[in-house]
Design a protein around this motif. Structure first.
Motif, PDB file in Angstrom:
ATOM      1  N   GLY A  14     -20.156  36.606  23.884  1.00  0.00           N
ATOM      2  CA  GLY A  14     -19.675  35.441  24.055  1.00  0.00           C
ATOM      3  C   GLY A  14     -20.565  34.391  24.543  1.00  0.00           C
ATOM      4  N   LEU A  15     -21.846  34.852  24.810  1.00  0.00           N
ATOM      5  CA  LEU A  15     -22.966  33.924  25.504  1.00  0.00           C
ATOM      6  C   LEU A  15     -23.655  33.147  24.460  1.00  0.00           C
ATOM      7  CD1 LEU A  15     -23.969  33.223  28.212  1.00  0.00           C
ATOM      8  CD2 LEU A  15     -26.126  34.912  27.533  1.00  0.00           C
ATOM      9  N   ASN A  16     -23.015  32.085  24.003  1.00  0.00           N
ATOM     10  CA  ASN A  16     -23.595  31.208  22.991  1.00  0.00           C
ATOM     11  C   ASN A  16     -23.348  29.641  23.489  1.00  0.00           C
ATOM     12  OD1 ASN A  16     -24.918  32.545  20.748  1.00  0.00           O
ATOM     13  ND2 ASN A  16     -22.790  33.475  20.360  1.00  0.00           N
ATOM     14  N   MET A  17     -24.559  28.878  23.376  1.00  0.00           N
ATOM     15  CA  MET A  17     -24.403  27.504  23.495  1.00  0.00           C
ATOM     16  C   MET A  17     -24.318  26.652  22.365  1.00  0.00           C
ATOM     17  SD  MET A  17     -24.708  25.146  25.852  1.00  0.00           S
ATOM     18  CE  MET A  17     -25.209  25.856  27.186  1.00  0.00           C
ATOM     19  N   LYS A  18     -23.221  25.908  22.238  1.00  0.00           N
ATOM     20  CA  LYS A  18     -23.058  24.949  21.137  1.00  0.00           C
ATOM     21  C   LYS A  18     -23.670  23.435  21.515  1.00  0.00           C
ATOM     22  CE  LYS A  18     -19.674  23.104  17.998  1.00  0.00           C
ATOM     23  NZ  LYS A  18     -18.183  23.019  17.589  1.00  0.00           N
ATOM     24  N   PHE A  19     -24.654  23.168  20.922  1.00  0.00           N
ATOM     25  CA  PHE A  19     -25.152  21.932  21.070  1.00  0.00           C
ATOM     26  C   PHE A  19     -24.536  20.774  19.979  1.00  0.00           C
ATOM     27  CE2 PHE A  19     -28.563  24.644  22.501  1.00  0.00           C
ATOM     28  CZ  PHE A  19     -28.921  24.137  23.746  1.00  0.00           C
ATOM     29  N   ILE A  20     -24.424  19.580  20.743  1.00  0.00           N
ATOM     30  CA  ILE A  20     -23.532  18.544  20.070  1.00  0.00           C
ATOM     31  C   ILE A  20     -24.703  17.442  20.109  1.00  0.00           C
ATOM     32  CG2 ILE A  20     -21.324  17.008  19.924  1.00  0.00           C
ATOM     33  CD1 ILE A  20     -20.086  19.422  21.110  1.00  0.00           C
ATOM     34  N   SER A  21     -24.678  16.752  19.142  1.00  0.00           N
ATOM     35  CA  SER A  21     -25.650  15.527  19.157  1.00  0.00           C
ATOM     36  C   SER A  21     -24.817  14.232  19.503  1.00  0.00           C
ATOM     37  CB  SER A  21     -26.536  15.305  18.007  1.00  0.00           C
ATOM     38  OG  SER A  21     -27.413  16.491  17.758  1.00  0.00           O
ATOM     39  N   TYR A  22     -25.020  13.312  20.284  1.00  0.00           N
ATOM     40  CA  TYR A  22     -24.376  12.264  20.506  1.00  0.00           C
ATOM     41  C   TYR A  22     -25.175  10.990  20.165  1.00  0.00           C
ATOM     42  CZ  TYR A  22     -20.700  14.932  22.636  1.00  0.00           C
ATOM     43  OH  TYR A  22     -19.887  15.835  23.092  1.00  0.00           O
ATOM     44  N   TYR A  23     -24.798   9.953  19.611  1.00  0.00           N
ATOM     45  CA  TYR A  23     -25.452   8.772  19.345  1.00  0.00           C
ATOM     46  C   TYR A  23     -25.153   7.628  19.942  1.00  0.00           C
ATOM     47  CZ  TYR A  23     -26.800  12.125  15.633  1.00  0.00           C
ATOM     48  OH  TYR A  23     -27.351  13.332  14.882  1.00  0.00           O
ATOM     49  N   LYS A  24     -26.199   6.763  20.277  1.00  0.00           N
ATOM     50  CA  LYS A  24     -25.849   5.285  20.633  1.00  0.00           C
ATOM     51  C   LYS A  24     -26.906   4.287  20.098  1.00  0.00           C
ATOM     52  CE  LYS A  24     -28.179   5.914  25.176  1.00  0.00           C
ATOM     53  NZ  LYS A  24     -28.086   5.797  26.859  1.00  0.00           N
ATOM     54  N   LEU A  25     -26.459   3.094  20.377  1.00  0.00           N
ATOM     55  CA  LEU A  25     -27.600   2.260  19.735  1.00  0.00           C
ATOM     56  C   LEU A  25     -28.752   1.987  20.702  1.00  0.00           C
ATOM     57  CD1 LEU A  25     -25.108  -0.630  18.638  1.00  0.00           C
ATOM     58  CD2 LEU A  25     -26.630   0.850  17.186  1.00  0.00           C
ATOM     59  N   ASN A  26     -29.849   1.621  20.484  1.00  0.00           N
ATOM     60  CA  ASN A  26     -31.060   1.462  21.325  1.00  0.00           C
ATOM     61  C   ASN A  26     -30.910   0.205  22.041  1.00  0.00           C
ATOM     62  OD1 ASN A  26     -33.455   1.118  22.570  1.00  0.00           O
ATOM     63  ND2 ASN A  26     -34.472   1.889  20.771  1.00  0.00           N
TER      64      ASN A  26
END
Length: 818
Positions: free
Chosen positions: A106-118
């Motif tokens: 169960g050792l897994n990292m899920k990466f989620i990309s978050y976006y915002k305006l510059n």
């Protein structure tokens, strides 16, 4: 400082080591075994990786840098990294599949990309630049309104399925900033239960009104009327229906669901299995003293205990573990099957209390995670479990014991296809510890090592309580047929069952095939019902009234007419454990019978439940497959019946005789283990076969001498090794052509590397079609040679990184031929 890492990915095309610079700020944190975040690929996607090596130089230029560490925990040290390299070389597996053996489930990292305006660029300027793309324009408007958003949130808000390309362009131009965040959680197990939402009287009225129009719903209500609540998975089995049926009743307010959180923090055990520590007999004392010399020496040592069934090997294990932990060492005890662990766990907990961790696949993910950390943190000194427990992360391992070491379950049939005994030898060798293998029927390979001095032999020829080994009777089933007995059971076995039941004693019946019948056939044209995805016959299961494929789990209702000729004379052929139970109820209607096979033990606590049921005396007869053949110790079992001893003898495998000898000897050893005398009846159509006769006589040494002479003559293991290279694909011709090409390269290799042995031609695998895929294979027979393995790796790597839909597997010393 450079970190050499392995990406946490299942993609074989990226199965390599990658070099990354370590920033000064992370130099103290980044070490072997640590999980790190790294930018990978052209888009610098944030990926998880494990550090396999720290070095000072690299063959590559313009290296990227490690972004951050995910956790300061080092999941393996440099010795673990070396083990990973060993497994990749020895078993032709990927880096990541080897790493997963060493880290908690169960050792897994899920990466989620978050976006915002510059924020450094005015919104009006960004908006102006995005006018040419309607998708980009909507993205920046959405980000302006809501702030930071994930890609999934953006897609949901915009009603678009694909926005990745537009997002990438916005990031590349600098209008949008992206940040990757990891999420990880190993949570407690949750179970769904179902209960009535109406009164039982109303439920009975409902059953009467819907039984003809909606029989599946009526069956659900009947089960619920008999149970206060029931787990959803069990309800679906008992009612023979699907979740949609229960959902329909839920929507009408007749039933309700409830979620129960299981307490995964504790491992329970049955204290009734705990026995007080006995005074060791002379053979046990001699074994402990002999092996203790190796434990105390601080040098690597290996022993093989050859002890008859009931000789008290478990007490020897416990005494040796005590010796090891008393001098500050850690100990691992491996058992071959989950079915053994309830008894073994109880005895170890009874002796060592909370100083024990348990590791096996029937635990929940949270339980395995907790047990792994108990070992890693030094909270316990002992681990017990099945095959995977050999990787327990102890820091000072001094003793590994392998119980029933002849069992094939110590060899993994999934990647990585490792042998737990080989891994144990490797670990013990690197840690100057002691390896103890034990069995009443040692593998031919390992007993041979005692002859060559690699292992030291320890013998325990008598039962611990001085009881006699069971009397064994060989029943000739040919004579039974001639006498007109068409039953599954010989006259001798039927009489013995009657006699045993009359004395209120218990019986174990063994057949290594589950189901009701081996296959279903049309008597008019001979057509055999087969799995549409595999080239094997379907097995009839009477309890479900279905025909089942034991390879892909395809299920089909029992047909009343032949699909080939339309004939209606459908008959069942062969026998399985279900049919034995059925026959027992006909012959002995008052007997209480339980069954133990893969069909009845699929639940997490199913093994324990069946064994406890039998142990408490709630059942008279236990019918089972090979999971009942070893380790079980019930004082009231005085009769064992082996229903079809020939079944494992007539298979296409050079170890067929060895496996038959093991099974018969181990099953016979389940009876007469206390004061009462035991009787074993072996039913066979080959009563003069030497393997049958030697196993009935419990004469291992004569069997070994006969078998080793044959293997020496044919150059079979232990005098060489087998390597099976198998190919699987959707298209028959493409798969064969691919296999031929691979074979050609390997054949050429054997001409240039001082190859010793044989290479066998490409042929259809014995199980030619499995899960809809066509399978071909070829075999190599050759002693291990590092240079040849390395060259074979080069060919394998070339093909796996360029293949299309055809999979390749390489299995060293496979346990099955199909």
């Amino acid at each position: 400082m450079i970190a050499r890492v392995v990406l946490n990915s299942n993609t074989l095309s990226t199965d390599s080591l990658y070099d990354y610079l370590v920033p000064k700020s992370l130099e103290e944190s980044v070490k072997v075994g640590v999980r790190v975040k790294v930018p990978f690929g052209n888009g610098n996607k944030t990926s998880e990786a494990f550090v396999l090596e720290i070095c000072n130089d690299s063959n590559y230029e313009n290296l990227k840098s490690v972004s951050d560490i995910i956790s300061p925990v080092s999941y393996f040290n440099s010795e673990g990294a070396n083990l990973i390299e060993f497994m990749k070389h020895r078993y032709f597996c990927s880096y990541m599949s080897a790493i997963r053996c060493l880290i908690p489930a169960g050792l897994n990292m899920k990466f989620i990309s978050y976006y915002k305006l510059n924020e450094t660029i005015p919104f009006e300027e960004i908006k102006k630049e995005c006018k040419s793309s309607s998708v980009a324009d909507k993205i920046v408007s959405c980000l302006n309104s809501y702030g930071t958003m994930s890609e999934e949130s953006l897609k949901s808000e915009l009603g678009k399925t694909t926005i990745k390309a537009s997002l990438s362009r916005l990031v590349k131009k600098g209008y949008v900033c992206v940040d990757s965040k990891g999420s990880e959680k190993v949570s407690d197990t949750k179970k769904t239960f179902v209960e009535l939402a109406i009164e039982r009287e109303q439920a009975f009225s409902l059953i009467d009104s819907i039984s003809s129009k909606a029989p599946a719903r009526a069956r659900v209500m009947e089960v619920l009327c008999d149970n206060y609540d029931i787990e959803l998975s069990d309800l679906l089995v008992y009612a023979e229906t699907s979740k949609q049926t229960v959902d329909a009743l839920y929507e009408r307010g007749y039933v309700r669901y409830k979620t129960v959180v299981c307490n995964d923090s504790m491992i329970s055990y049955d204290p009734s299995y705990v026995k007080p520590a006995p005074v060791l007999n002379m053979a046990q004392k001699n074994a402990v003293e002999k092996i203790s010399v190796g434990i105390n020496s601080g040098k690597k040592s290996a022993y093989l205990i050859h002890g008859v069934t009931g000789s008290g090997k478990t007490e020897v294990y416990l005494s040796l573990i005590e010796k090891a932990i008393n001098i500050g060492k850690d100990a691992i005890l491996l058992v071959p099957e989950i079915s053994l662990t309830p008894q073994m766990i109880a005895q170890i907990f009874g002796r060592f209390g909370d100083n024990v961790a348990v590791l096996h696949s029937k635990l929940t993910v949270k339980q395995r995670y907790n047990e792994w950390h108990k070992i890693k943190n030094g909270d316990v000194k002992i681990a017990v479990g099945a095959r995977s427990a050999v990787f327990a992360p102890f820091s000072n391992i001094g003793l590994i014991i392998v119980d029933e070491e002849h069992e094939t379950t110590y060899k993994s049939e999934m990647s990585p296809r490792y042998n737990a005994i080989e891994i144990a030898r490797y670990i013990i060798g690197k840690n100057d510890g002691t390896l103890v293998l034990a069995s009443a029927t040692p593998s031919i390979d390992d007993y041979y090592k005692t002859m060559t001095g690699k292992f030291e032999l320890v013998e325990m020829p008598d039962r611990a309580n001085l009881s006699k080994l069971p009397r064994v009777v060989v029943a000739d089933m040919r004579s039974e047929l001639e006498a007109g007995n068409m039953s599954i059971f010989s006259t001798e076995l039927k009489n013995a069952i009657n006699n045993t039941l009359s004395k209120k004693e218990q019986i174990i019946l063994f057949l290594n095939r589950r189901g009701f019948s081996g296959f279903v056939s049309c008597r008019e044209c001979g057509y055999v019902m087969k799995c549409p995805r595999c080239n094997v016959s379907l097995t009839y299961h009477k309890s479900d009234n279905k025909m089942v494929c034991h390879y892909c789990d395809h299920k089909a209702p029992l047909t009343k007419a032949c699909p080939s000729c339309g004939g209606r004379h459908i008959r069942f052929f062969g026998i399985g454990t279900e049919k034995i139970v059925d026959e027992l109820y006909k012959l002995y209607p008052s007997a209480k019978v339980i069954r133990m096979d893969a069909d009845t033990t699929s639940g997490r606590m199913a093994h324990e439940n069946v064994l406890n049921h039998f142990k408490s005396g709630d059942a008279d007869i236990l019918v089972g497959t090979q999971m009942i053949t070893k380790g079980l110790d019930f004082a009231n079992v005085t009769l064992v019946g082996i229903v079809a001893a020939d079944m494992s003898l007539n298979v296409d495998d050079y170890r067929a005789a060895e496996r038959t000898f093991d099974l018969i000897t181990q099953v016979v050893g389940r009876c007469g283990r206390a004061e009462k005398e035991g009787l074993a009846i072996v039913q066979t159509y080959n009563p003069d076969d030497e393997t049958i006769l030697l196993s009935a006589a419990q004469d291992y040494k004569s069997f070994y001498e006969e078998e080793i002479s044959i293997r020496r003559m044919l150059l079979y293991p232990p005098f060489t090794e087998f390597i099976k290279i198998q190919f699987s694909g959707n298209n028959k011709n493409d798969t064969k052509a691919f296999a031929d090409k691979f074979y050609s390269d390997v054949s050429e290799l054997t001409m240039t590397h001082d190859f010793v042995g044989e290479i066998y031609n490409v042929s259809e695998s014995p199980l030619f079609r499995l899960n809809g895929k066509y399978r071909y294979r070829f075999m190599l027979k050759t002693p291990y040679k590092k240079e040849f393995y390395s060259a074979l790796h080069n060919i394998y790597n070339k093909y796996i990184k360029n293949r299309s839909e055809i999979s390749i597997s390489i299995d060293v010393n496979p346990v099955n031929s199909y």
